[in-house]
Design a protein around this motif. Structure first.
Motif, short mmCIF file in Angstrom:
data_model
loop_
_atom_site.label_atom_id
_atom_site.label_comp_id
_atom_site.label_asym_id
_atom_site.label_seq_id
_atom_site.Cartn_x
_atom_site.Cartn_y
_atom_site.Cartn_z
N ASP A 257 43.24 45.99 34.24
CA ASP A 257 43.85 44.92 33.44
C ASP A 257 43.77 43.62 34.24
O ASP A 257 44.37 43.50 35.30
N LEU A 258 43.02 42.65 33.71
CA LEU A 258 42.86 41.37 34.42
C LEU A 258 43.92 40.35 34.02
O LEU A 258 44.07 39.33 34.69
N PRO A 292 42.71 38.76 42.62
CA PRO A 292 42.64 39.08 44.05
C PRO A 292 41.51 40.06 44.36
O PRO A 292 41.10 40.86 43.50
N ASP A 293 41.01 39.99 45.59
CA ASP A 293 39.97 40.92 46.04
C ASP A 293 40.51 42.35 46.00
O ASP A 293 41.69 42.60 46.28
N GLY A 294 39.65 43.26 45.64
CA GLY A 294 40.06 44.67 45.63
C GLY A 294 40.54 45.16 44.28
O GLY A 294 40.68 46.37 44.08
N ILE A 295 40.82 44.24 43.37
CA ILE A 295 41.28 44.67 42.03
C ILE A 295 40.10 45.24 41.24
O ILE A 295 40.20 46.29 40.61
N VAL A 296 38.97 44.53 41.28
CA VAL A 296 37.76 44.96 40.56
C VAL A 296 36.69 45.27 41.61
O VAL A 296 36.52 44.51 42.57
N ILE A 416 27.64 36.10 50.95
CA ILE A 416 28.72 35.23 50.49
C ILE A 416 29.69 36.05 49.65
O ILE A 416 29.27 36.80 48.75
N ALA A 417 30.97 35.93 49.94
CA ALA A 417 31.98 36.64 49.16
C ALA A 417 32.04 36.08 47.75
O ALA A 417 31.72 34.91 47.51
N MET A 418 32.43 36.93 46.80
CA MET A 418 32.49 36.50 45.39
C MET A 418 33.95 36.35 44.95
O MET A 418 34.84 37.01 45.46
N GLN A 419 34.14 35.46 43.98
CA GLN A 419 35.48 35.20 43.44
C GLN A 419 35.46 35.48 41.93
O GLN A 419 34.70 34.86 41.19
N LEU A 420 36.32 36.41 41.49
CA LEU A 420 36.45 36.71 40.06
C LEU A 420 37.61 35.89 39.50
O LEU A 420 38.71 35.87 40.06
#
Length: 878
Positions: A257-258, A292-296, A416-420
Motif C-alpha cells: 500500500d503506497l 521510504p526505501d525498503g517499502i517496495v 545511483i539510488a532510486m526514489q519512488l
C-alpha cells in the motif's frame, strides 16, 4: 222619461267590468271593474257597450237602444315580481392557462307581464375579488389565466336585475372547476425517499405512472440513474484498507500500500491532504510524497500490478504538463525515470524502462490509453497489469489495450539510488536543489503495487464493487415486453417497452439497496429520464426528467468493548518458552438506540437511550502495543503460530513496538487468534514486568474499541526463598484433593504423571520432615529443568502448572486483587484453608487427586476458550 239615459249594457262573456249611469239627463256614465284585474292573467280586454233610454216609463219595457260602441282596455303592469334564475346551481370546467370569451351563460326570468318589468336588463357578480366578469346576457368569462396549482375550483354568486331595477331575491351559485393542462410526464412519485440502514431493498416509486395525454405512443425508453459521485470513491463502498479488501476478495498476497492512512510506521502520507475518513488523498498540484526505501523492492520482476482509485478532471491550459501518479526516478545526479504512471492531456501513460544488463534491444517503453473517464471528474478503478512486454489496463473491470507503444533503448546501468514518489516526480539532477516536479491534480486512493500478476477479472470486479445501487424486485414479473440493462456498478438501469402500463409496473419494482452495515449517511440523487417514440409523427411527446433523492440515515454506532484478565504473574521459567498473553480475551459490540416515548405526557421528556443486545459485525485490525520501552529483540518477543491464521481472512505483522493482526474478519476469529499470541523472554533477570495495550478497529478506525491494558509480572525464584518451596510442597497435594474428577479424562496424561506423584507421597508418609523438605527442593529444581526443555511451540503452555500461584509465605498476586478474580486465585484461598490435612494422603488418593487436578484444569480451559477443549491430550504436568 224617453229623453233620458237609463242604463249601459256590456255585451261579452263574463267581463270583469260594469257600466253605471252617473247623469241620466246628460247621459254620462262610468266604466269600472267589478273584480280584481291582473295583468299577468290578461293584459287587455275588448267588448261592446250600448246605451238605453228610459222608454215608456221606469219599467223599461219599451226603451230604445243606441248603436254599439267598441271598448278597448289595456291593463297597466305593476312591478310585483322579482327575477328568478332557471337553475339552482351552474357548473363549468375550464383548462388552466386560457382566456375564455364565455365559460357559461346564466339566465333569469321575471313573471311580470310588461316588457319593462318582465325583461332582465342586467346581471352582476356578487362575490368580490374573483377573476371573472359577466355581461348583460349572463355570459361569464375569466379576466385572467387560471392556474390549477393556485386554485382548483372557484365558487361565485351571481344576481340579476329586471328593467325596473328590481333584483333577484336569491343569488345563484356558479362553480368553475380548473383542470390542469395535460402535461406529459411521470405522475404520483415522491421527491424524497428515506432509507434506514439495514432496510434491505426499498421501492423508489411504488405508485408511479406515465401520463401521455392520449398521445399515440409506440415505445418508451427510460433511464434511472443513481448519482453518487460525491460519496467516497464514487459510491458507498466499504472503507477498509486496500490490503484488507484484497484479502477479502481473494487477491494474491504481497500487495504494498503506497497511500496508507498516516501512522507511526507509515508516516510518509502525513503531510498530504485527506478527505474525511475514506483514505482518499487530494493532490492540489503542490504536494508529493516520498516512499521510504525498503517499502517496495528496487527491482520489480517482469510481472507486477499497479492498482488505484483516481478522480481527475481536465488539466488547465492548452499544453498541460504531465501529472505524475507514481514515479520511480534517480535520487541524485540524474533525472532518469525507471517506471512511472502519469496523466497527460487526458491520456493515461505508463512508462517502463528496463536496465541494460538484461538485453541490449529496442523494446517497448511507453504505453498509452486515451479514455474519456480519465477527465470526467468521477471516481474510476484502474488496474495496470504488467506481463512484460504486454501491459493491460482494467478500468472499472473492463479491459483496454494500449493504443500506442513507444519503443526505447534500455537504461544504462548505474549505482545511483532510486526514489519512488506519489503525486509528483523527484528531480534529483540537473537542478541546483533537488525537488518535486510534474505534480498531480486530483484525488487518489488505495494505490498499491504488487510484484506478481493479479489472478482474475473476478478479483478486480470484487475490489471495485459498490455496496449500494439500484435493484429490481421480482425480475420474473417484469413481463415479456420489457427489456432492461444494468451497468456494472448497478448505478444506472435502462428499461425499454412498447406498452405504457408494462413500463409503469416495471418502474414500480425498481428499488434502492445498500448492503453496508454502517452506510455513509447523506443524500443520493436520483434522475429518471425518458424518451417516447410515437406512431408516424415527426414531433413527439416530451417527458420531463424526474429529480428525486434517497436520504440515507445515520446508522446506530457500535460500541466495541474488549475485556478479560488484565494482570497476571508467572515464574520466570515459564516466560522462556512463552506465556499466553490474552487467554480469556473477549470482544463484544453493543449498539445504543434512542427510544421515543409512546405516552404523549412523556413527550417533553428526554428520550431514553436503550442498550440493545450484542450486535455482530467485522473487525479490520487489532493491535497489541507495548507500553513503555520497546521490546529488546535480543531477549524478548511477541510470537504467534501462523497456523492460527489459516482459513481466516487475517494477516499479522510483528515489530518491537507490538503485534498487529489485520484483515476483515469476525470478532470471534479475532478472539481466537489473540488468545494464541505469546510473550517470550529468555533473559528475564533484568525484567520484572511488562505492560501491553490492546485496541481493535472496524472500518479502518471509523469505530474503535476501548484501550484494554494488561500487566504481566515475572516472578524470579531464589534458593533463599526456602520456606516458599516448603509451603508449596505441602500445599500441592491438598489442592489436588479439592477438585472433582470426570470420567474418561485422564487417559494418556495419567500414565505419565502417576509414578512421580505416587512415589513422592509414599516418601512423605514414611520419612521424616527434613527428608521431605530436601526431596521437595530436589523436585522443584527437577521441574524447572523439565519445563525449560518442553516444546516451545505447544499450544497448551498456558495450562502448565503455575508454581507461584500456590505459595503461601509470599503471595505476589495479593496486590493485584480485583473484582475479576481468576479461578486460579480463588482456588488458592481454598488451598490455604486445607493445607494441614495434606500429609496423611495415601498412594491411591494421590492417583485420584491427580485425575481431579487434570479435570479442574480442563474446566478452566473451557471457560477461557472452548476451542482448546479438544487438546487435552497434549497437556504435560510437572
Amino acid at each position: 222619461f224617453t229623453g233620458e239615459i237609463c242604463a249601459f249594457k256590456i255585451h261579452g262573456q263574463e267581463m270583469p267590468f260594469e257600466a253605471v249611469v252617473l247623469n241620466k239627463t246628460s247621459g254620462e256614465g262610468r266604466l269600472r271593474a267589478k273584480s280584481p284585474i291582473d295583468c299577468e292573467l290578461q293584459k287587455e280586454y275588448t267588448f261592446i257597450i250600448q246605451a238605453y233610454d228610459c222608454g215608456s216609463g221606469p219599467g223599461g219595457t219599451n226603451w230604445k237602444k243606441s248603436h254599439k260602441a267598441v271598448v278597448h282596455i289595456q291593463v297597466k303592469d305593476v312591478n310585483e315580481f322579482s327575477p328568478a334564475f332557471k337553475e339552482s346551481v351552474y357548473k363549468a370546467t375550464v383548462t388552466e392557462g386560457k382566456i375564455y370569451d364565455s365559460i357559461l351563460q346564466v339566465e333569469a326570468i321575471d313573471e311580470d307581464c310588461s316588457p319593462q318589468y318582465s325583461q332582465i336588463c342586467n346581471y352582476e357578480i356578487v362575490t368580490t375579488d374573483v377573476p371573472f366578469a359577466i355581461d348583460r346576457n349572463g355570459n361569464i368569462r375569466n379576466t385572467e389565466k387560471l392556474n390549477y396549482d393556485k386554485q382548483h375550483q372557484y365558487e361565485i354568486m351571481v344576481t340579476a336585475f329586471d328593467c325596473g331595477q328590481k333584483h333577484a331575491t336569491e343569488d345563484v351559485l356558479v362553480r368553475v372547476n380548473v383542470k390542469p393542462v395535460c402535461k406529459p410526464g411521470w405522475q404520483d412519485w415522491n421527491k424524497r425517499i428515506e432509507y434506514k440502514p439495514g432496510s434491505g431493498s426499498i421501492p423508489l416509486f411504488p405508485s408511479i405512472h406515465l401520463e401521455t395525454c392520449d398521445g399515440p405512443v409506440s415505445s418508451i425508453h427510460t433511464t434511472i440513474e443513481l448519482q453518487t459521485n460525491y460519496i467516497g470513491k464514487g459510491c458507498d463502498r466499504e472503507t477498509y484498507s486496500e490490503k484488507s479488501l484484497q484479502k477479502l476478495c481473494g487477491a494474491s498476497s504481497g500487495a504494498i500500500d503506497l497511500l496508507p492512512s498516516p501512522s507511526a510506521t507509515t508516516n510518509w502520507t502525513a503531510g498530504l491532504l485527506m478527505d474525511n475518513n475514506d483514505m482518499i488523498f487530494k493532490f492540489d498540484g503542490k504536494q508529493g510524497a516520498k516512499i521510504p526505501d525498503g517499502i517496495v523492492p528496487k527491482n520489480l520482476t517482469d510481472q507486477f500490478t499497479i492498482t488505484l482509485w483516481m478522480k481527475h478532471g481536465p488539466s488547465p491550459g492548452l499544453r498541460a504538463e504531465k501529472e505524475t501518479i507514481l514515479c520511480n526516478s534517480d535520487k541524485t545526479e540524474m533525472n532518469r525515470h525507471h517506471y512511472a504512471l502519469y496523466v497527460h492531456n487526458c491520456r493515461l501513460v505508463f512508462l517502463l524502462r528496463k536496465d541494460f544488463d538484461q538485453a541490449d534491444t529496442f523494446r517497448p517503453a511507453e504505453f498509452h490509453w486515451k479514455l474519456d473517464q480519465i477527465c470526467d471528474k468521477e471516481w474510476h478503478y484502474y488496474v495496470v497489469n504488467v506481463e512484460f512486454p504486454v501491459v493491460t489496463l482494467y478500468m472499472d473491470g473492463t479491459t483496454y489495450e494500449p493504443y500506442l507503444v513507444t519503443n526505447d533503448w534500455p537504461i544504462h546501468p548505474s549505482h545511483i539510488a532510486m526514489q519512488l514518489t506519489v503525486g509528483a516526480c523527484w528531480q534529483g539532477g540537473e537542478v541546483t536543489k533537488p525537488r518535486f516536479a510534474q505534480y498531480f491534480h486530483g484525488s487518489l486512493a488505495s494505490l498499491t503495487i504488487r510484484p506478481g500478476k493479479i489472478e482474475s477479472q473476478k478479483v478486480i470486479s470484487c475490489l471495485q464493487a459498490c455496496k449500494e445501487g439500484l435493484d429490481i424486485n421480482s425480475l420474473e414479473s417484469l413481463g415479456q415486453g420489457i427489456k432492461y440493462h444494468f451497468n456494472p456498478s448497478q448505478s444506472v438501469l435502462v428499461m425499454e417497452g412498447d406498452d405504457i402500463e408494462n413500463i409503469n409496473q416495471a418502474l414500480r419494482k425498481v428499488s434502492y439497496i445498500n448492503s453496508r452495515q454502517f452506510p455513509t449517511a447523506g443524500v443520493r440523487r436520483l434522475k429518471v429520464s425518458s424518451k417516447v417514440q410515437c406512431f408516424g409523427e415527426d414531433v413527439c411527446i416530451s417527458i420531463p426528467d424526474i429529480d428525486a433523492c434517497v436520504m440515507v440515515f445515520q446508522a446506530n454506532e457500535p460500541k466495541i468493548t474488549i475485556s478479560g484478565m488484565d494482570h497476571f504473574a508467572r515464574p520466570a521459567e515459564q516466560f522462556e518458552r512463552g506465556v499466553i498473553l490474552l487467554p480469556d480475551i473477549r470482544i463484544v459490540s453493543t449498539v445504543t438506540k434512542t427510544e421515543h416515548p409512546v405516552d404523549s405526557k412523556e413527550h417533553d421528556r428526554a428520550n431514553k437511550p436503550v442498550v440493545l443486545e450484542e450486535m455482530l459485525h467485522n473487525l479490520d485490525f487489532c493491535d497489541i502495543l507495548v507500553i513503555g520501552a520497546e521490546l529488546d529483540p535480543e531477549q524478548e518477543c511477541l510470537e504467534l503460530d501462523h497456523v492460527e491464521l489459516q482459513g481466516k481472512h487475517l494477516d499479522a505483522t510483528n515489530s518491537t513496538a507490538g503485534y498487529s493482526i489485520y484483515g476483515v474478519d469476525t470478532m470471534h476469529n479475532y478472539e481466537q487468534v489473540l488468545r494464541q499470541v505469546r510473550y517470550r523472554n529468555w533473559y528475564t533477570s533484568a525484567t520484572f514486568d511488562r505492560k501491553f495495550r490492546v485496541k481493535c478497529s472496524e472500518l479502518n478506525g471509523r469505530y474503535t474499541s476501548n484501550e484494554f491494558n494488561l500487566e504481566v509480572n515475572i516472578l524470579h525464584s531464589s534458593n533463599s526463598n526456602f520456606m516458599d518451596h516448603v509451603s508449596h510442597m505441602i500445599v500441592e497435594p491438598q489442592f489436588l484433593q479439592s477438585v472433582h474428577h470426570p470420567e474418561g479424562s485422564i487417559s494418556a496424561v495419567h500414565n505419565s504423571v502417576v509414578p512421580s506423584v505416587a512415589t513422592i507421597v509414599i516418601v512423605i508418609c514414611v520419612t521424616i520432615l527434613i527428608f521431605i523438605i530436601t526431596l521437595g527442593v530436589y523436585r522443584i529444581r527437577t521441574a524447572h529443568q523439565h519445563s525449560s526443555g518442553d516444546n516451545e511451540g505447544s499450544k497448551e503452555n498456558e495450562m502448565d502448572w503455575d508454581d507461584s500461584a500456590l505459595t503461601i509465605t509470599v503471595n505476589p498476586m495479593e496486590k493485584y486483587e480485583k473484582p475479576h478474580q481468576t479461578e486460579e486465585e480463588s482456588e488458592e484461598e481454598d488451598i490455604e484453608d486445607e493445607e494441614e490435612d495434606t500429609t496423611s494422603a495415601e498412594s491411591d488418593e494421590s492417583e485420584e487427586e491427580d485425575e481431579e487436578e487434570e479435570e479442574e484444569e480442563e474446566v478452566i480451559v473451557q471457560k477461557g476458550d472452548k476451542q482448546n477443549a479438544t487438546r487435552q491430550e497434549q497437556l504435560e504436568w510437572d
